[in-house]
Motif scaffolding. Structure first.
Motif, PDB file in Angstrom:
ATOM      1  N   GLU A  45       0.865  -1.181   0.000  1.00  0.00           N
ATOM      2  CA  GLU A  45       0.000   0.000   0.000  1.00  0.00           C
ATOM      3  C   GLU A  45       0.908   1.240   0.000  1.00  0.00           C
ATOM      4  N   THR A  53      -9.448   6.351  -0.477  1.00  0.00           N
ATOM      5  CA  THR A  53     -10.918   6.410  -0.514  1.00  0.00           C
ATOM      6  C   THR A  53     -11.555   5.769   0.717  1.00  0.00           C
ATOM      7  N   SER A  54     -11.000   4.645   1.159  1.00  0.00           N
ATOM      8  CA  SER A  54     -11.668   3.863   2.209  1.00  0.00           C
ATOM      9  C   SER A  54     -11.644   4.527   3.580  1.00  0.00           C
TER      10      SER A  54
HETATM   11  C1  LIG Z   1     -17.931  10.358  -0.019  1.00  0.00           C
HETATM   12  C2  LIG Z   1     -18.016   8.864  -0.111  1.00  0.00           C
HETATM   13  C3  LIG Z   1     -18.982   8.187   0.617  1.00  0.00           C
HETATM   14  C4  LIG Z   1     -19.063   6.794   0.541  1.00  0.00           C
HETATM   15  N1  LIG Z   1     -19.946   6.143   1.351  1.00  0.00           N
HETATM   16  C5  LIG Z   1     -20.003   4.794   1.338  1.00  0.00           C
HETATM   17  C6  LIG Z   1     -20.831   4.120   2.266  1.00  0.00           C
HETATM   18  O1  LIG Z   1     -21.461   4.729   3.128  1.00  0.00           O
HETATM   19  N2  LIG Z   1     -20.893   2.766   2.190  1.00  0.00           N
HETATM   20  C7  LIG Z   1     -20.171   2.048   1.266  1.00  0.00           C
HETATM   21  O2  LIG Z   1     -20.295   0.839   1.256  1.00  0.00           O
HETATM   22  N3  LIG Z   1     -19.336   2.672   0.407  1.00  0.00           N
HETATM   23  C8  LIG Z   1     -19.208   4.016   0.421  1.00  0.00           C
HETATM   24  N4  LIG Z   1     -18.355   4.677  -0.413  1.00  0.00           N
HETATM   25  C9  LIG Z   1     -17.591   3.889  -1.392  1.00  0.00           C
HETATM   26  C10 LIG Z   1     -16.358   3.250  -0.797  1.00  0.00           C
HETATM   27  O3  LIG Z   1     -15.770   4.095   0.156  1.00  0.00           O
HETATM   28  C11 LIG Z   1     -15.349   2.960  -1.895  1.00  0.00           C
HETATM   29  O4  LIG Z   1     -15.974   2.284  -2.949  1.00  0.00           O
HETATM   30  C12 LIG Z   1     -14.213   2.091  -1.397  1.00  0.00           C
HETATM   31  O5  LIG Z   1     -13.638   2.639  -0.237  1.00  0.00           O
HETATM   32  C13 LIG Z   1     -13.138   1.952  -2.477  1.00  0.00           C
HETATM   33  O6  LIG Z   1     -12.152   1.081  -1.983  1.00  0.00           O
HETATM   34  P1  LIG Z   1     -10.897   0.670  -2.857  1.00  0.00           P
HETATM   35  O7  LIG Z   1     -10.156  -0.347  -2.104  1.00  0.00           O
HETATM   36  O8  LIG Z   1     -11.323   0.334  -4.239  1.00  0.00           O
HETATM   37  O9  LIG Z   1     -10.078   2.030  -3.035  1.00  0.00           O
HETATM   38  P2  LIG Z   1      -9.128   2.774  -1.994  1.00  0.00           P
HETATM   39  O10 LIG Z   1      -9.675   2.774  -0.644  1.00  0.00           O
HETATM   40  O11 LIG Z   1      -8.772   4.096  -2.596  1.00  0.00           O
HETATM   41  O12 LIG Z   1      -7.846   1.848  -1.968  1.00  0.00           O
HETATM   42  C14 LIG Z   1      -6.912   1.803  -3.035  1.00  0.00           C
HETATM   43  C15 LIG Z   1      -5.545   1.937  -2.429  1.00  0.00           C
HETATM   44  O13 LIG Z   1      -4.553   1.695  -3.428  1.00  0.00           O
HETATM   45  C16 LIG Z   1      -3.425   2.462  -3.094  1.00  0.00           C
HETATM   46  N5  LIG Z   1      -2.564   2.588  -4.276  1.00  0.00           N
HETATM   47  C17 LIG Z   1      -2.827   3.288  -5.397  1.00  0.00           C
HETATM   48  N6  LIG Z   1      -1.793   3.182  -6.257  1.00  0.00           N
HETATM   49  C18 LIG Z   1      -0.861   2.386  -5.659  1.00  0.00           C
HETATM   50  C19 LIG Z   1       0.424   1.921  -6.040  1.00  0.00           C
HETATM   51  N7  LIG Z   1       0.979   2.259  -7.221  1.00  0.00           N
HETATM   52  N8  LIG Z   1       1.122   1.148  -5.176  1.00  0.00           N
HETATM   53  C20 LIG Z   1       0.575   0.805  -3.967  1.00  0.00           C
HETATM   54  N9  LIG Z   1      -0.634   1.221  -3.567  1.00  0.00           N
HETATM   55  C21 LIG Z   1      -1.356   2.002  -4.400  1.00  0.00           C
HETATM   56  C22 LIG Z   1      -4.018   3.781  -2.632  1.00  0.00           C
HETATM   57  O14 LIG Z   1      -3.103   4.483  -1.810  1.00  0.00           O
HETATM   58  C23 LIG Z   1      -5.275   3.344  -1.903  1.00  0.00           C
HETATM   59  O15 LIG Z   1      -5.124   3.291  -0.502  1.00  0.00           O
HETATM   60  C24 LIG Z   1     -18.193   6.063  -0.326  1.00  0.00           C
HETATM   61  C25 LIG Z   1     -17.204   6.743  -1.037  1.00  0.00           C
HETATM   62  C26 LIG Z   1     -17.103   8.129  -0.916  1.00  0.00           C
HETATM   63  C27 LIG Z   1     -15.996   8.830  -1.649  1.00  0.00           C
END
Ligand SMILES: Cc1cc2nc3c(=O)[nH]c(=O)nc-3n(C[C@H](O)[C@H](O)[C@H](O)COP(=O)(O)OP(=O)(O)OC[C@H]3O[C@@H](n4cnc5c(N)ncnc54)[C@H](O)[C@@H]3O)c2cc1C
Length: 538
Positions: A45, A53-54
């Motif tokens: 990470e 985002t999370s």
């Molecule tokens: C305002 C808002 C409200 C929301 N409310 C809800 C809710 O109430 N309930 C719900 O279920 N969902 C909700 N969501 C949706 C949910 O939060 C997201 O869909 C989810 O958190 C996305 O997770 P992810 O793992 O795909 O992305 P992320 O959490 O962004 O994780 C991806 C990770 O990859 C890492 N990364 C990127 N590039 C690299 C690299 N080259 N090398 C190493 N690491 C890297 C980043 O640093 C990041 O930490 C909401 C989203 C938002 C923005």
């Protein structure tokens, strides 16, 4: 920091079955599922776990009642099922909560139509939650005097669920569970891209803290980089059927508005659902939904004003809420999935666009990309990824292993028994809104036994260390050894939610913070303290 240093050393030393890039919810559940089933897994990470985002969500596990309006019935049914599954499997972390909704005159839909929708939603959720309830103006005035009923047109109450701690702690618990099952995970390690060589993925990784570069070898590569999935696929040359577009959302955290422990729901001026969400002794309000091109966003004056105006219009507050009331802010982008070939909006109205996940994989290259998704649907993502990885020829020694869920109720019973025998709850701080025994179980489950042992050995371990918060001395010790706290922000913002509920100036002055830094960082404590406070004031 020992855990991180040792894990980084291990990353370059062997061939992994799977390397996961990204430690948000999608990467964390993939790691927990695959390592539980017996694959040899590594996860890197770039920031802290859940550091993008999370950590910015509304903290809800919900079936998406609003998607009924866009006729996404199968999505709503699926999300309701996922929500129920989370409530069942995480009884202390994911809890049912009532949504108290009122509608103003002039709204585009009649309240009776919405009331009918609440029943359809309840049935789609297989009647798992409490039944919906109609609200008259009189009921609202009595039960929630904070709600302004001047333009009252109708109201109803229904159930969904929320994450009791915050989203980032929920994500970290999957990372911790993956590490307990042999996954080698490290935060602040970035992938600079990967190439295939003789049937293996060779990923160039960089330790963001030391700057050192090294290679990680794996049979399968999972791109779980959230809003950066497309960027990382560009680095590896992967072509996918889907891609991301982004929608920005913000939340403001303000002093507690109502003690009723319900989520107040309104339709904001832009017609979207708008929430007033309990967050311990604070209230979280939001959110917004605006299309943006970059994943890097900030709360603007316009965003703040939109949220404050909507709150002031719809609540009876003794004095209108202003910027001075804001304790902390959250801001992030929702990575939304579209077809790569499409125009980016799926030809539907932006606000109506659904938020399902898609997993694209390239069998020949053993490459997987996870697009979109929700915290709510995380167990499905873990299971789907496991099936795809298994189909790529990775042998799972324990394919039927149940990788998610809190420990068996008998383990909790034993914990509660031990806690009672040592009168643990007598140590609950006077300011706390819940008993120490339930808080420790929710945050640490099995590891809470270690905390009981620490407190039995030395009762000072049960003292609140950082004044103005709930966190006791032995929790900080545990965080140091087990939670890979690399920067002070990791602890204050994600392992705990101190930075969300205590004002920045008050954290700096908080008695006990220096000792907490010493426990967490030893001789680097001053450097880490300065890094946090200077970093935030820049
Ligand atoms: C305002 C808002 C409200 C929301 N409310 C809800 C809710 O109430 N309930 C719900 O279920 N969902 C909700 N969501 C949706 C949910 O939060 C997201 O869909 C989810 O958190 C996305 O997770 P992810 O793992 O795909 O992305 P992320 O959490 O962004 O994780 C991806 C990770 O990859 C890492 N990364 C990127 N590039 C690299 C690299 N080259 N090398 C190493 N690491 C890297 C980043 O640093 C990041 O930490 C909401 C989203 C938002 C923005």
């Amino acid at each position: 920091m020992k855990l991180r240093t040792n894990n980084i050393q291990k990353l370059g030393k062997t061939v992994y079955d799977v390397l996961i890039v990204g430690g948000g919810i999608n990467g964390a559940v993939s790691a927990a599922a695959l390592s539980g089933k017996g694959a040899k897994v590594a996860l890197i990470e770039q920031r802290d776990f859940a550091g993008f985002t999370s950590q910015q969500s509304s903290n809800l596990a919900w079936g998406g009642i609003k998607y009924l309006e866009s006729h996404d019935y199968s999505l709503v049914r699926g999300l309701c099922k996922s929500r129920n599954h989370l409530i069942e499997n995480y009884p202390s972390r994911v809890k049912e909560i009532r949504f108290y909704s009122t509608v103003e005159t002039g709204f585009r839909l009649h309240p009776l139509f919405l009331w009918l929708g609440a029943w359809v939603y309840w049935l789609f959720g297989r009647a798992f939650t409490r039944i919906p309830r109609w609200l008259s103006k009189r009921t609202v005035n009595v039960e929630e005097p904070a709600v302004n009923t001047e333009k009252f047109y109708g109201g109803f109450e229904y159930s969904d669920a929320y994450l009791h701690d915050n989203d980032s702690r929920f994500v970290f618990q999957f990372i911790r569970s993956a590490m307990d099952r042999g996954c080698i995970a490290a935060n602040y390690v970035e992938s600079l891209g990967a190439q295939r060589n003789e049937g293996l993925w060779v990923t160039r990784a960089r330790d963001v803290i030391s700057g050192e570069e090294f290679k990680i070898f794996s049979r399968v590569l999972i791109n779980a980089a959230g809003p950066f999935v497309d960027d990382h696929n560009n680095l590896t040359g992967e072509k996918t059927e889907h891609r991301h577009v982004f929608s920005k959302g913000i939340h403001l955290i303000v002093p507690q508005i109502t003690q009723s422990h319900r989520i107040l729901t309104f339709f904001a001026d832009d017609g979207r659902l708008f929430f007033v969400i309990p967050m311990g002794v604070r209230t979280c309000i939001g959110t917004t939904d605006s299309r943006v091109d970059s994943p890097f966003t900030k709360v603007t004056e316009e965003d703040r004003q939109f949220v404050l105006d909507n709150i002031n219009k719809r609540l009876n507050l003794t004095k209108p809420m202003t910027k001075a009331d804001i304790i902390a802010e959250r801001c992030g982008v929702r990575p939304l999935v579209v077809k790569t070939a499409g125009n980016g909006t799926d030809e539907r109205d932006w606000l109506q666009m659904s938020r399902k996940h898609e997993i694209d994989f390239n069998q020949a290259n053993t490459h997987i990309s996870i697009f979109g998704g929700k915290l709510t649907d995380c167990i499905n993502v873990g299971n789907e990824v496991s099936e795809i990885v298994s189909g790529m020829g990775i042998q799972m020694l324990f394919p039927g292993y149940k990788w998610y869920g809190e420990p068996h109720p008998s383990v909790r019973e034993e914990y509660i028994h031990q806690a009672k025998l040592m009168d643990l709850d007598s140590y609950t701080s006077a300011d706390s809104i819940e008993s120490l025994s339930s808080r420790l179980w929710r945050r640490y489950d099995q590891q809470a036994f270690e905390l009981l042992a620490d407190i039995r050995e030395d009762p000072r371990q049960a003292e609140v260390l950082i004044k103005g918060t709930d966190y006791i001395r032995c929790e900080i010790k545990l965080a140091k050894h087990q939670e890979m706290v690399t920067k002070l922000d990791d602890f204050l913002r994600r392992r705990s939610k101190i930075a969300l509920v205590v004002r920045h100036e008050d954290i700096r002055k908080a008695e006990g913070l220096t000792e907490a830094c010493q426990i967490l960082f030893g001789e680097q404590s001053k450097e880490k303290f300065d890094e946090y406070f200077q970093g935030l004031s820049e």
